[in-house]
Design an enzyme around this catalytic site. Structure first.
Site, PDB file in Angstrom:
ATOM      1  CD  GLU A 188      20.306 -55.866 -27.279  1.00 25.92           C
ATOM      2  OE1 GLU A 188      21.301 -55.734 -28.000  1.00 25.92           O
ATOM      3  OE2 GLU A 188      19.266 -55.203 -27.414  1.00 25.92           O
ATOM      4  CG  ASP A 189      16.298 -58.871 -26.303  1.00 26.40           C
ATOM      5  OD1 ASP A 189      16.835 -58.039 -25.565  1.00 26.40           O
ATOM      6  OD2 ASP A 189      15.813 -58.573 -27.410  1.00 26.40           O
TER       7      ASP A 189
HETATM    8  P1  NDP Z   1      13.257 -49.313 -26.147  1.00 24.19           P
HETATM    9  O1  NDP Z   1      13.815 -48.222 -26.973  1.00 24.19           O
HETATM   10  O2  NDP Z   1      14.212 -50.269 -25.606  1.00 24.19           O
HETATM   11  O3  NDP Z   1      12.075 -50.093 -26.926  1.00 24.19           O
HETATM   12  C1  NDP Z   1      12.167 -50.171 -28.260  1.00 24.19           C
HETATM   13  C2  NDP Z   1      12.740 -51.501 -28.641  1.00 24.19           C
HETATM   14  O4  NDP Z   1      11.773 -52.517 -28.337  1.00 24.19           O
HETATM   15  C3  NDP Z   1      12.987 -51.616 -30.124  1.00 24.19           C
HETATM   16  O5  NDP Z   1      14.279 -51.141 -30.436  1.00 24.19           O
HETATM   17  C4  NDP Z   1      12.821 -53.110 -30.365  1.00 24.19           C
HETATM   18  O6  NDP Z   1      14.080 -53.707 -30.048  1.00 24.19           O
HETATM   19  C5  NDP Z   1      11.800 -53.535 -29.317  1.00 24.19           C
HETATM   20  N1  NDP Z   1      10.405 -53.705 -29.741  1.00 24.19           N
HETATM   21  C6  NDP Z   1       9.571 -54.652 -29.250  1.00 24.19           C
HETATM   22  N2  NDP Z   1       8.338 -54.513 -29.736  1.00 24.19           N
HETATM   23  C7  NDP Z   1       8.369 -53.467 -30.597  1.00 24.19           C
HETATM   24  C8  NDP Z   1       7.380 -52.870 -31.424  1.00 24.19           C
HETATM   25  N3  NDP Z   1       6.127 -53.318 -31.457  1.00 24.19           N
HETATM   26  N4  NDP Z   1       7.729 -51.807 -32.189  1.00 24.19           N
HETATM   27  C9  NDP Z   1       9.000 -51.333 -32.162  1.00 24.19           C
HETATM   28  N5  NDP Z   1       9.997 -51.868 -31.374  1.00 24.19           N
HETATM   29  C10 NDP Z   1       9.675 -52.932 -30.597  1.00 24.19           C
HETATM   30  O7  NDP Z   1      12.343 -48.672 -25.075  1.00 24.19           O
HETATM   31  P2  NDP Z   1      12.526 -48.625 -23.564  1.00 24.19           P
HETATM   32  O8  NDP Z   1      11.176 -48.672 -23.017  1.00 24.19           O
HETATM   33  O9  NDP Z   1      13.461 -49.616 -23.046  1.00 24.19           O
HETATM   34  O10 NDP Z   1      13.152 -47.164 -23.382  1.00 24.19           O
HETATM   35  C11 NDP Z   1      14.438 -46.863 -23.797  1.00 24.19           C
HETATM   36  C12 NDP Z   1      14.677 -45.360 -23.888  1.00 24.19           C
HETATM   37  O11 NDP Z   1      13.468 -44.601 -24.022  1.00 24.19           O
HETATM   38  C13 NDP Z   1      15.393 -44.828 -22.695  1.00 24.19           C
HETATM   39  O12 NDP Z   1      16.482 -44.064 -23.127  1.00 24.19           O
HETATM   40  C14 NDP Z   1      14.359 -43.961 -21.985  1.00 24.19           C
HETATM   41  O13 NDP Z   1      14.958 -42.892 -21.333  1.00 24.19           O
HETATM   42  C15 NDP Z   1      13.522 -43.485 -23.124  1.00 24.19           C
HETATM   43  N6  NDP Z   1      12.159 -43.140 -22.714  1.00 24.19           N
HETATM   44  C16 NDP Z   1      11.513 -42.154 -23.387  1.00 24.19           C
HETATM   45  C17 NDP Z   1      10.231 -41.765 -23.018  1.00 24.19           C
HETATM   46  C18 NDP Z   1       9.538 -40.685 -23.773  1.00 24.19           C
HETATM   47  O14 NDP Z   1       8.381 -40.434 -23.552  1.00 24.19           O
HETATM   48  N7  NDP Z   1      10.217 -40.007 -24.686  1.00 24.19           N
HETATM   49  C19 NDP Z   1       9.523 -42.421 -21.908  1.00 24.19           C
HETATM   50  C20 NDP Z   1      10.269 -43.489 -21.309  1.00 24.19           C
HETATM   51  C21 NDP Z   1      11.537 -43.818 -21.716  1.00 24.19           C
HETATM   52  P3  NDP Z   1      14.575 -55.169 -30.579  1.00 24.19           P
HETATM   53  O15 NDP Z   1      15.019 -55.046 -31.989  1.00 24.19           O
HETATM   54  O16 NDP Z   1      15.714 -55.441 -29.645  1.00 24.19           O
HETATM   55  O17 NDP Z   1      13.407 -56.080 -30.377  1.00 24.19           O
END
Ligand code: NDP
Ligand code: ZN
Length: 184
Positions: free
Chosen positions: A68-69
């Site tokens: 994925e990454d």
């Molecule tokens: P992500 O949901 O992709 O980011 C979270 C992911 O980042 C985790 O699942 C994890 O995946 C990884 N990760 C890396 N560092 C950390 C950490 N310190 N703590 C927890 N997780 C971490 O966020 P995106 O920015 O890509 O946004 C995705 C969604 O969020 C979209 O649907 C967008 O629309 C929404 N969004 C919501 C906002 C709001 O304010 N509600 C604002 C902007 C976007 P892994 O296990 O793969 O490492």
């Protein structure tokens, strides 16, 4: 070589492989923690906290974010670690053709189709990310965004109920703790 030595050798190979693949990546927390900490934690949750011993599951946990990454291909994983590990990693890999929102919905919709072994990795992954959200959250995330993220993980894990009581209990404890910390 004894079976256990062979397993250890493959596990170390997976650690080395994943470390190289993620070497330039950092977590999203302000300290920019090395990315590899996360897959190691996922394998640790499975092995140490919940007694998972299947070497392919622990190896797939270490590799779970490589396709994925990073530039890693499924063929590369199959060639080194075998088809079962490749299939497990593929099961927990989001389809990159979809946008982020669709990927998140897809994880909820397809959770019930996961094999038990892939479901173990999926829940351990959520435990690691939910715990990180409490102690070292992504930089710039509002309280609302953090709580929405937790909500999404809960929707995924709900679909995986009865996979493993230890992981399930650990997840809900991490979720409650994270909500307490974030709402504080
Ligand atoms: P992500 O949901 O992709 O980011 C979270 C992911 O980042 C985790 O699942 C994890 O995946 C990884 N990760 C890396 N560092 C950390 C950490 N310190 N703590 C927890 N997780 C971490 O966020 P995106 O920015 O890509 O946004 C995705 C969604 O969020 C979209 O649907 C967008 O629309 C929404 N969004 C919501 C906002 C709001 O304010 N509600 C604002 C902007 C976007 P892994 O296990 O793969 O490492
Ligand atoms: Zn992950």
């Amino acid at each position: 070589m004894a079976q256990q030595d062979l397993m250890l050798k493959d596990f170390i190979k997976a650690l080395h492989f994943s470390t190289r693949k993620h070497r330039r990546q950092r977590r999203k927390d302000p300290e920019k923690t090395p990315y590899i900490n996360h897959p190691i934690e996922v394998a640790y949750i499975l092995s140490d906290n919940c007694g998972v011993q299947d070497p392919d599951v622990l190896i797939a946990a270490i590799l779970h974010d490589t396709i994925e990454d990073t530039e890693t291909t499924p063929e590369e994983i199959a060639g080194i670690f075998g088809k079962r590990v490749r299939d497990l990693v593929m099961e927990v890999t989001d389809d990159k053709i979809l946008d982020k929102r669709e990927r998140k919905q897809m994880q909820i919709d397809t959770a019930v189709e996961l094999s038990r072994e892939a479901a173990l990795i999926r829940i351990a992954d959520k435990i690691s990310n939910v715990s990180d959200l409490a102690v070292s959250p992504p930089k710039g995330w509002s309280k609302k965004r953090k709580l929405e993220y937790l909500e999404w993980t809960e929707q995924v894990v709900e679909q995986l109920k009865d996979t493993d009581p230890c992981l399930e209990q650990m997840y809900y404890r991490a979720l409650t703790d994270a909500r307490d910390v974030i709402r504080r």
